[in-house]
Design an enzyme around this catalytic site. Structure first.
Site, PDB file in Angstrom:
ATOM      1  N   ARG A   1      55.292 -35.083 138.373  1.00 28.19           N
ATOM      2  CA  ARG A   1      56.563 -35.408 137.709  1.00 28.19           C
ATOM      3  C   ARG A   1      56.605 -34.849 136.294  1.00 28.19           C
ATOM      4  O   ARG A   1      57.644 -34.936 135.650  1.00 28.19           O
ATOM      5  CB  ARG A   1      56.742 -36.922 137.638  1.00 28.19           C
ATOM      6  CG  ARG A   1      57.578 -37.518 138.780  1.00 28.19           C
ATOM      7  CD  ARG A   1      57.530 -38.998 138.606  1.00 28.19           C
ATOM      8  NE  ARG A   1      58.593 -39.774 139.123  1.00 28.19           N
ATOM      9  CZ  ARG A   1      58.527 -40.458 140.273  1.00 28.19           C
ATOM     10  NH1 ARG A   1      57.494 -40.342 141.061  1.00 28.19           N
ATOM     11  NH2 ARG A   1      59.512 -41.240 140.621  1.00 28.19           N
TER      12      ARG A   1
ATOM     13  N   ARG B   1      70.202 -49.429 148.405  1.00 23.56           N
ATOM     14  CA  ARG B   1      68.927 -49.121 149.055  1.00 23.56           C
ATOM     15  C   ARG B   1      68.098 -50.379 149.306  1.00 23.56           C
ATOM     16  O   ARG B   1      67.939 -51.221 148.426  1.00 23.56           O
ATOM     17  CB  ARG B   1      68.157 -48.166 148.129  1.00 23.56           C
ATOM     18  CG  ARG B   1      66.895 -47.643 148.716  1.00 23.56           C
ATOM     19  CD  ARG B   1      66.537 -46.350 148.085  1.00 23.56           C
ATOM     20  NE  ARG B   1      65.861 -46.507 146.808  1.00 23.56           N
ATOM     21  CZ  ARG B   1      65.201 -45.528 146.225  1.00 23.56           C
ATOM     22  NH1 ARG B   1      65.143 -44.343 146.775  1.00 23.56           N
ATOM     23  NH2 ARG B   1      64.612 -45.731 145.071  1.00 23.56           N
TER      24      ARG B   1
ATOM     25  N   ARG C   1      63.942 -52.964 145.686  1.00 20.43           N
ATOM     26  CA  ARG C   1      62.862 -52.775 144.713  1.00 20.43           C
ATOM     27  C   ARG C   1      63.314 -53.180 143.318  1.00 20.43           C
ATOM     28  O   ARG C   1      64.438 -52.933 142.926  1.00 20.43           O
ATOM     29  CB  ARG C   1      62.448 -51.302 144.702  1.00 20.43           C
ATOM     30  CG  ARG C   1      61.485 -50.980 145.805  1.00 20.43           C
ATOM     31  CD  ARG C   1      61.299 -49.509 145.971  1.00 20.43           C
ATOM     32  NE  ARG C   1      61.256 -48.762 144.711  1.00 20.43           N
ATOM     33  CZ  ARG C   1      61.189 -47.439 144.655  1.00 20.43           C
ATOM     34  NH1 ARG C   1      61.148 -46.729 145.764  1.00 20.43           N
ATOM     35  NH2 ARG C   1      61.165 -46.808 143.509  1.00 20.43           N
TER      36      ARG C   1
ATOM     37  N   LYS D   1      64.276 -38.094 148.675  1.00 19.59           N
ATOM     38  CA  LYS D   1      63.066 -37.327 148.951  1.00 19.59           C
ATOM     39  C   LYS D   1      62.027 -38.138 149.708  1.00 19.59           C
ATOM     40  O   LYS D   1      61.281 -37.588 150.527  1.00 19.59           O
ATOM     41  CB  LYS D   1      62.483 -36.659 147.706  1.00 19.59           C
ATOM     42  CG  LYS D   1      62.099 -37.573 146.568  1.00 19.59           C
ATOM     43  CD  LYS D   1      61.678 -36.749 145.370  1.00 19.59           C
ATOM     44  CE  LYS D   1      61.095 -37.621 144.276  1.00 19.59           C
ATOM     45  NZ  LYS D   1      61.949 -38.762 143.853  1.00 19.59           N
TER      46      LYS D   1
ATOM     47  N   ARG E   1      65.286 -44.331 134.461  1.00 21.56           N
ATOM     48  CA  ARG E   1      64.465 -43.386 135.237  1.00 21.56           C
ATOM     49  C   ARG E   1      65.122 -42.007 135.277  1.00 21.56           C
ATOM     50  O   ARG E   1      64.444 -40.987 135.272  1.00 21.56           O
ATOM     51  CB  ARG E   1      64.249 -43.926 136.658  1.00 21.56           C
ATOM     52  CG  ARG E   1      63.368 -45.169 136.662  1.00 21.56           C
ATOM     53  CD  ARG E   1      63.409 -45.889 137.987  1.00 21.56           C
ATOM     54  NE  ARG E   1      62.716 -45.165 139.026  1.00 21.56           N
ATOM     55  CZ  ARG E   1      62.847 -45.429 140.334  1.00 21.56           C
ATOM     56  NH1 ARG E   1      63.657 -46.376 140.731  1.00 21.56           N
ATOM     57  NH2 ARG E   1      62.177 -44.751 141.212  1.00 21.56           N
TER      58      ARG E   1
HETATM   59  P1  AMP Z   1      58.991 -43.600 143.067  1.00 23.61           P
HETATM   60  O1  AMP Z   1      58.856 -44.529 144.212  1.00 23.61           O
HETATM   61  O2  AMP Z   1      58.445 -42.214 143.392  1.00 23.61           O
HETATM   62  O3  AMP Z   1      60.376 -43.523 142.505  1.00 23.61           O
HETATM   63  O4  AMP Z   1      58.039 -44.142 141.889  1.00 23.61           O
HETATM   64  C1  AMP Z   1      58.193 -45.459 141.383  1.00 23.61           C
HETATM   65  C2  AMP Z   1      57.542 -45.555 140.006  1.00 23.61           C
HETATM   66  O5  AMP Z   1      56.134 -45.247 140.091  1.00 23.61           O
HETATM   67  C3  AMP Z   1      58.086 -44.574 138.966  1.00 23.61           C
HETATM   68  O6  AMP Z   1      59.266 -45.043 138.333  1.00 23.61           O
HETATM   69  C4  AMP Z   1      56.906 -44.520 137.986  1.00 23.61           C
HETATM   70  O7  AMP Z   1      56.827 -45.684 137.194  1.00 23.61           O
HETATM   71  C5  AMP Z   1      55.702 -44.534 138.929  1.00 23.61           C
HETATM   72  N1  AMP Z   1      55.317 -43.177 139.356  1.00 23.61           N
HETATM   73  C6  AMP Z   1      55.313 -42.670 140.634  1.00 23.61           C
HETATM   74  N2  AMP Z   1      54.880 -41.410 140.653  1.00 23.61           N
HETATM   75  C7  AMP Z   1      54.610 -41.081 139.356  1.00 23.61           C
HETATM   76  C8  AMP Z   1      54.162 -39.905 138.719  1.00 23.61           C
HETATM   77  N3  AMP Z   1      53.900 -38.789 139.408  1.00 23.61           N
HETATM   78  N4  AMP Z   1      53.991 -39.935 137.383  1.00 23.61           N
HETATM   79  C9  AMP Z   1      54.232 -41.045 136.663  1.00 23.61           C
HETATM   80  N5  AMP Z   1      54.692 -42.182 137.198  1.00 23.61           N
HETATM   81  C10 AMP Z   1      54.885 -42.214 138.539  1.00 23.61           C
END
Ligand code: AMP
Length: 222
Positions: A88, A127, A162, A13, A173
């Protein structure tokens, strides 16, 4: 257009949000990127978010709601945007509706990426991303390798994997994702905004699927 992208971590995404933003003039709002940058700069929000992000857990709703609301409360709130990684949880969706109402904004669609956990785990291990703020290009050693291994095509920065892309963290996750996605998807389904996107296949194929779905959605709304 005002879009929300939902889907498991590593479903693509972020890549599709970047394409949608570049090709349709939408602001790309990625809460994961915003939080990682806050952590890097050690802001108060970053310091609070760090332990959660590191373990692959969701940061508290109030923290991420504030981060998003702040962007919309600036002098130039984004009229057209693609949200990637937010909301989320159901509580975040309800909070974001309030932000939208304040601006009299309607959502165009909420796209839910469909992809199996097995494929996610395989993909995330491959990735790589560019850590440079403002670039953030992502690569995949099989489907989208950089021209020079380990180096960003756009800015020449050394690519990184990452911390939260480690297999154990990805599994954690995914557990969190599956717990929250049912109520969240249901919330947007009853509003007739939810559309499912097959997340398998090449990047341009997934993008084409999205554009077909968005055209259908535009006709439905007329
Ligand atoms: P992502 O890059 O979108 O996978 O986000 C990386 C990390 O940021 C996630 O595993 C969460 O720890 C935190 N995070 C990002 N967006 C949110 C959200 N909307 N709600 C809670 N935690 C978030």
């Amino acid at each position: 257009m005002r879009l929300i992208l939902l889907g498991p971590p590593g479903c693509g995404k972020g890549t599709q949000a970047k394409l949608l933003s570049e090709r349709n003039g939408l602001e790309h709002i990625g809460t994961g990127d915003i939080l990682r940058e806050a952590i890097r700069q050690q802001t108060p929000a970053g310091l609070r978010a760090h332990p959660y992000v590191e373990k692959g857990q969701l940061v508290p709703d109030d923290l991420v709601n504030d981060v998003v609301a702040e962007r919309f409360n600036l002098n130039d709130p984004p009229e057209c945007f693609v949200l990637d990684g937010y909301p989320r949880t159901l509580a975040q969706a309800v909070a974001f509706d309030q932000v939208l109402r304040q601006h009299y904004f309607d959502l165009t669609a909420v796209l839910l990426f469909q992809i199996s956990d097995e494929e996610i785990i395989a993909r995330v291990g491959e990735r790589w991303s560019c850590p440079k703020p403002g670039c953030k290009a992502t690569y995949h050693t099989q489907s989208k390798p950089p021209k020079v291994p380990g180096i960003c095509d756009y800015c020449g920065t050394k690519l990184i994997q990452r911390e939260d892309d480690r297999p154990e963290t990805v599994k954690a996750r995914l557990v969190v994702y599956h717990k929250n996605i049912g109520p969240l998807a249901g919330y947007y389904r009853v509003q007739e905004l939810l559309r499912e996107v097959p997340g398998h296949g090449a990047i341009e194929q997934v993008y084409a699927n999205i554009m077909t779905i968005l055209n259908e959605q535009a006709k439905r709304k007329c």
